[in-house]
Scaffold this motif. Structure first.
Motif, PDB file in Angstrom:
ATOM      1  N   GLY A 195       7.265   0.593   2.629  1.00 19.00           N
ATOM      2  CA  GLY A 195       5.907  -0.238   2.132  1.00 19.00           C
ATOM      3  C   GLY A 195       5.231  -0.771   3.332  1.00 19.00           C
ATOM      4  N   MET A 196       3.748  -0.667   2.981  1.00 14.95           N
ATOM      5  CA  MET A 196       2.986  -1.389   4.070  1.00 14.95           C
ATOM      6  C   MET A 196       1.637  -2.121   3.491  1.00 14.95           C
ATOM      7  N   THR A 197       1.302  -3.125   4.047  1.00 13.43           N
ATOM      8  CA  THR A 197       0.163  -3.617   3.731  1.00 13.43           C
ATOM      9  C   THR A 197      -1.251  -2.799   4.037  1.00 13.43           C
ATOM     10  N   ALA A 198      -1.982  -2.645   3.113  1.00 11.96           N
ATOM     11  CA  ALA A 198      -3.193  -1.698   3.446  1.00 11.96           C
ATOM     12  C   ALA A 198      -4.309  -2.238   2.753  1.00 11.96           C
ATOM     13  N   ASN A 199      -5.414  -2.591   3.123  1.00 17.40           N
ATOM     14  CA  ASN A 199      -6.690  -2.890   2.746  1.00 17.40           C
ATOM     15  C   ASN A 199      -7.740  -1.566   2.426  1.00 17.40           C
ATOM     16  N   SER A 200      -7.360  -0.796   2.717  1.00 12.29           N
ATOM     17  CA  SER A 200      -8.204   0.464   2.794  1.00 12.29           C
ATOM     18  C   SER A 200      -8.200   1.249   1.260  1.00 12.29           C
ATOM     19  N   PHE A 201      -7.653   0.362   0.384  1.00 12.92           N
ATOM     20  CA  PHE A 201      -7.495   0.887  -1.056  1.00 12.92           C
ATOM     21  C   PHE A 201      -8.931   0.737  -1.566  1.00 12.92           C
ATOM     22  N   TRP A 226      -6.454   5.479  -0.644  1.00 10.99           N
ATOM     23  CA  TRP A 226      -6.093   4.520   0.452  1.00 10.99           C
ATOM     24  C   TRP A 226      -5.727   5.311   1.666  1.00 10.99           C
ATOM     25  N   SER A 227      -5.796   4.828   2.923  1.00 11.54           N
ATOM     26  CA  SER A 227      -5.615   5.621   3.970  1.00 11.54           C
ATOM     27  C   SER A 227      -4.410   5.032   4.918  1.00 11.54           C
ATOM     28  N   LEU A 228      -3.734   5.887   5.442  1.00 12.29           N
ATOM     29  CA  LEU A 228      -2.447   5.454   6.207  1.00 12.29           C
ATOM     30  C   LEU A 228      -2.720   5.803   7.614  1.00 12.29           C
ATOM     31  N   ALA A 229      -2.354   4.974   8.742  1.00 16.26           N
ATOM     32  CA  ALA A 229      -2.617   5.230  10.196  1.00 16.26           C
ATOM     33  C   ALA A 229      -1.744   6.455  10.431  1.00 16.26           C
ATOM     34  N   LYS A 230      -2.115   7.560  11.123  1.00  9.52           N
ATOM     35  CA  LYS A 230      -0.976   8.398  11.502  1.00  9.52           C
ATOM     36  C   LYS A 230       0.252   7.893  12.483  1.00  9.52           C
ATOM     37  N   ALA A 288       1.689   4.913  11.675  1.00 10.86           N
ATOM     38  CA  ALA A 288       2.803   4.053  10.759  1.00 10.86           C
ATOM     39  C   ALA A 288       3.965   4.873  10.863  1.00 10.86           C
ATOM     40  N   ARG A 289       4.962   3.903  10.847  1.00 15.07           N
ATOM     41  CA  ARG A 289       6.335   4.530  10.654  1.00 15.07           C
ATOM     42  C   ARG A 289       6.479   5.220   9.457  1.00 15.07           C
ATOM     43  N   SER A 290       6.054   4.617   8.264  1.00 14.30           N
ATOM     44  CA  SER A 290       6.172   5.123   7.068  1.00 14.30           C
ATOM     45  C   SER A 290       5.487   6.537   6.510  1.00 14.30           C
ATOM     46  N   LEU A 291       4.841   7.031   7.936  1.00 10.49           N
ATOM     47  CA  LEU A 291       3.983   8.132   7.510  1.00 10.49           C
ATOM     48  C   LEU A 291       4.828   9.594   6.943  1.00 10.49           C
ATOM     49  N   PHE A 310       4.894  -7.063   5.203  1.00 10.82           N
ATOM     50  CA  PHE A 310       4.716  -5.685   5.146  1.00 10.82           C
ATOM     51  C   PHE A 310       3.756  -5.160   5.960  1.00 10.82           C
ATOM     52  N   ALA A 311       3.078  -5.961   6.789  1.00  3.61           N
ATOM     53  CA  ALA A 311       2.144  -5.560   7.938  1.00  3.61           C
ATOM     54  C   ALA A 311       3.216  -5.473   9.136  1.00  3.61           C
ATOM     55  N   ARG A 312       4.174  -5.998   9.196  1.00  7.26           N
ATOM     56  CA  ARG A 312       4.802  -5.909  10.444  1.00  7.26           C
ATOM     57  C   ARG A 312       6.043  -4.960  10.364  1.00  7.26           C
ATOM     58  N   ASP A 346      13.073  -5.638   7.519  1.00  8.44           N
ATOM     59  CA  ASP A 346      13.593  -5.243   6.580  1.00  8.44           C
ATOM     60  C   ASP A 346      12.615  -5.631   5.454  1.00  8.44           C
ATOM     61  N   LYS A 347      11.494  -5.204   4.921  1.00  7.98           N
ATOM     62  CA  LYS A 347      10.487  -5.568   4.186  1.00  7.98           C
ATOM     63  C   LYS A 347      10.846  -5.891   2.758  1.00  7.98           C
ATOM     64  N   PHE A 348      11.886  -5.423   2.391  1.00  2.88           N
ATOM     65  CA  PHE A 348      12.071  -5.192   0.957  1.00  2.88           C
ATOM     66  C   PHE A 348      13.384  -6.432   0.729  1.00  2.88           C
TER      67      PHE A 348
HETATM   68  C1  LIG Z   1      -4.527  -6.985   5.839  1.00  2.00           C
HETATM   69  C2  LIG Z   1      -4.216  -5.776   6.381  1.00  2.00           C
HETATM   70  C3  LIG Z   1      -4.759  -4.566   5.964  1.00  2.00           C
HETATM   71  C4  LIG Z   1      -4.070  -3.268   6.536  1.00  2.00           C
HETATM   72  N1  LIG Z   1      -4.687  -2.258   6.154  1.00  2.00           N
HETATM   73  C5  LIG Z   1      -4.052  -0.932   6.540  1.00  2.00           C
HETATM   74  C6  LIG Z   1      -4.636   0.313   6.243  1.00  2.00           C
HETATM   75  O1  LIG Z   1      -5.398   0.350   5.221  1.00  2.00           O
HETATM   76  N2  LIG Z   1      -3.713   1.396   6.651  1.00  2.00           N
HETATM   77  C7  LIG Z   1      -3.070   1.367   7.397  1.00  2.00           C
HETATM   78  O2  LIG Z   1      -2.564   2.386   7.913  1.00  2.00           O
HETATM   79  N3  LIG Z   1      -2.620   0.095   7.887  1.00  2.00           N
HETATM   80  C8  LIG Z   1      -3.038  -1.059   7.447  1.00  2.00           C
HETATM   81  N4  LIG Z   1      -2.737  -2.128   8.289  1.00  2.00           N
HETATM   82  C9  LIG Z   1      -1.466  -2.356   9.171  1.00  2.00           C
HETATM   83  C10 LIG Z   1      -0.354  -1.926   8.526  1.00  2.00           C
HETATM   84  O3  LIG Z   1       0.025  -2.742   7.589  1.00  2.00           O
HETATM   85  C11 LIG Z   1       0.847  -2.182   9.616  1.00  2.00           C
HETATM   86  O4  LIG Z   1       0.531  -1.237  10.695  1.00  2.00           O
HETATM   87  C12 LIG Z   1       2.416  -1.879   9.249  1.00  2.00           C
HETATM   88  O5  LIG Z   1       3.115  -2.031  10.181  1.00  2.00           O
HETATM   89  C13 LIG Z   1       2.799  -0.530   9.020  1.00  2.00           C
HETATM   90  O6  LIG Z   1       3.849  -0.250   8.714  1.00  2.00           O
HETATM   91  P1  LIG Z   1       4.977   0.868   9.078  1.00  2.00           P
HETATM   92  O7  LIG Z   1       4.542   1.185  10.461  1.00  2.00           O
HETATM   93  O8  LIG Z   1       6.318   0.185   8.659  1.00  2.00           O
HETATM   94  O9  LIG Z   1       4.674   1.859   8.288  1.00  2.00           O
HETATM   95  C14 LIG Z   1      -3.024  -3.442   7.307  1.00  2.00           C
HETATM   96  C15 LIG Z   1      -2.664  -4.798   7.877  1.00  2.00           C
HETATM   97  C16 LIG Z   1      -3.135  -5.827   7.436  1.00  2.00           C
HETATM   98  C17 LIG Z   1      -2.671  -7.303   7.868  1.00  2.00           C
END
Ligand SMILES: Cc1cc2nc3c(=O)[nH]c(=O)nc-3n(C[C@H](O)[C@H](O)[C@H](O)COP(=O)(O)O)c2cc1C
Length: 327
Positions: free
Chosen positions: A38-44, A56-60, A62-65, A90-92, A96-98
């Motif tokens: 799980g991860m925090t995302a505001n790109s929804f 929504w979009s996910l950074a390439k 990200a570990r969860s990719l 969930f942004a870190r 152990d996020k869960f």
């Molecule tokens: C408010 C907020 C919004 C975020 N939005 C996104 C997003 O839309 N997409 C993304 O890839 N990361 C986003 N992030 C960063 C991820 O939550 C962060 O990189 C997270 O550690 C990724 O988890 P993972 O590496 O365990 O997959 C956001 C972080 C915060 C605090």
């Protein structure tokens, strides 16, 4: 691929994007071996009503990719006001996020978190390359919402939503002349009026009990912090302009509202009658509050509490803490 005539300022670009206020979501999925991610995302964002689709979009990076890439289903959780700790968790990476989170039954395998403002359970229908991100588009196969006010994110900070109040046209506001000395926008006026109107709602109860504002104030203070001495009571009340002095404390003892426990410094506590009186006033105050929250809505009330706390911190002349837990 450099379309940007230099200099392109990446941090300025981020700051400019941050002016677009968003909600905050946590997107979840489950790996083939059952591990939740799980991860925090505001790109929804919403995409389509018919069929119902969101993205929504996910950074390439990200570990969860890999898990999201392989997942057929993912759930988007629109976080509520009080879930900002969860957003941080969930942004870190590397936690152990869960841990300790109760999951609810979902339509598919993706984890479903509780306590959110809304949830969308989705099936992946498209994945697009988007620069250093992957854009996921999902069909919504289930959703729900609650009345919990949503958490917002703007300029890199969490925020609360409050409705804009109706602009009030007044003579002072209508003209563009030199600022009037006393206007409806004056914070002091707004706070003062709000305070007195609020108090007015339970003034009758104070009257029926024959309690002055000073007596109510001292009883309320001692309801939280019984056993203060006169100097401490004075320190807690000095900013109100109420003279909670030895004279008032003696009168309150004589009226059977307080008991004085003698010692090196006399300490005061509410008597049973004092406790009953302050409970009655508090009940009336809570009734006024409940009626107000009903009118304002829970979201406005949460925003108001938040702003008042900011204001109290910003204007604190150095008062002793009333609620130690808030220290
Ligand atoms: C408010 C907020 C919004 C975020 N939005 C996104 C997003 O839309 N997409 C993304 O890839 N990361 C986003 N992030 C960063 C991820 O939550 C962060 O990189 C997270 O550690 C990724 O988890 P993972 O590496 O365990 O997959 C956001 C972080 C915060 C605090």
């Amino acid at each position: 691929m450099d379309h940007h005539t230099p200099p392109f300022d990446p941090s300025g670009f981020r700051r400019a994007l941050g002016m677009f206020a968003t909600g905050v979501t946590i997107v979840t999925a489950r790996a083939g071996d059952g591990t939740p991610v799980g991860m925090t995302a505001n790109s929804f964002n919403s995409v389509s009503l018919d069929p119902p689709m969101v993205l929504w979009s996910l950074a390439k990076s990200a570990r969860s990719l890999p898990v999201f890439h392989a997942a057929e289903h993912w759930n988007v959780h629109i976080l509520a006001n009080e879930q900002n700790d969860l957003a941080n968790r969930f942004a870190r990476a590397g936690e152990d996020k869960f841990a300790g989170l109760a999951l609810e039954t979902a339509l598919a395998d993706a984890p479903l978190l509780a306590g959110c403002s809304a949830r969308f359970q989705c099936r992946t229908v498209f994945r697009y390359e988007g620069g250093d991100h992957i854009i996921f588009v999902g069909e919504v196969i289930g959703f729900d919402r609650s009345e919990a006010a949503p958490l917002l994110y703007v300029s890199g900070e969490y925020a609360l939503a409050t409705r804009l109040s109706q602009p009030v046209a007044t003579a002072a506001n209508a003209s563009n002349d030199a600022p009037a000395p006393f206007t409806e926008e004056l914070l002091g006026y707004l706070l003062g009026r709000a305070h007195y109107q609020f108090m007015w709602g339970f003034q009758r109860t104070l009257g029926e009990l024959g309690l002055s504002h000073g007596e109510f104030f001292v009883l309320s203070l001692l309801a939280v912090r019984a056993g203060l001495d006169a100097a401490e009571i004075a320190a807690h009340t000095a900013y109100t302009g109420i003279a909670a002095d030895a004279g008032l404390l003696e009168t309150m003892c004589a009226r059977g509202l307080l008991v004085a426990n003698p010692g090196p410094a006399t300490r005061y506590a509410p008597s049973p009658a004092g406790q009953a009186a302050s409970r009655q006033v508090l009940a009336a105050a809570y009734a006024v509050e409940a009626a107000l929250v009903e009118q304002l809505g829970a979201r406005e009330a949460a925003g108001l509490r938040n702003l008042l706390k900011h204001l109290i911190r910003a204007s604190d002349p150095g008062l002793p803490m009333l609620w130690a837990a808030n220290a």
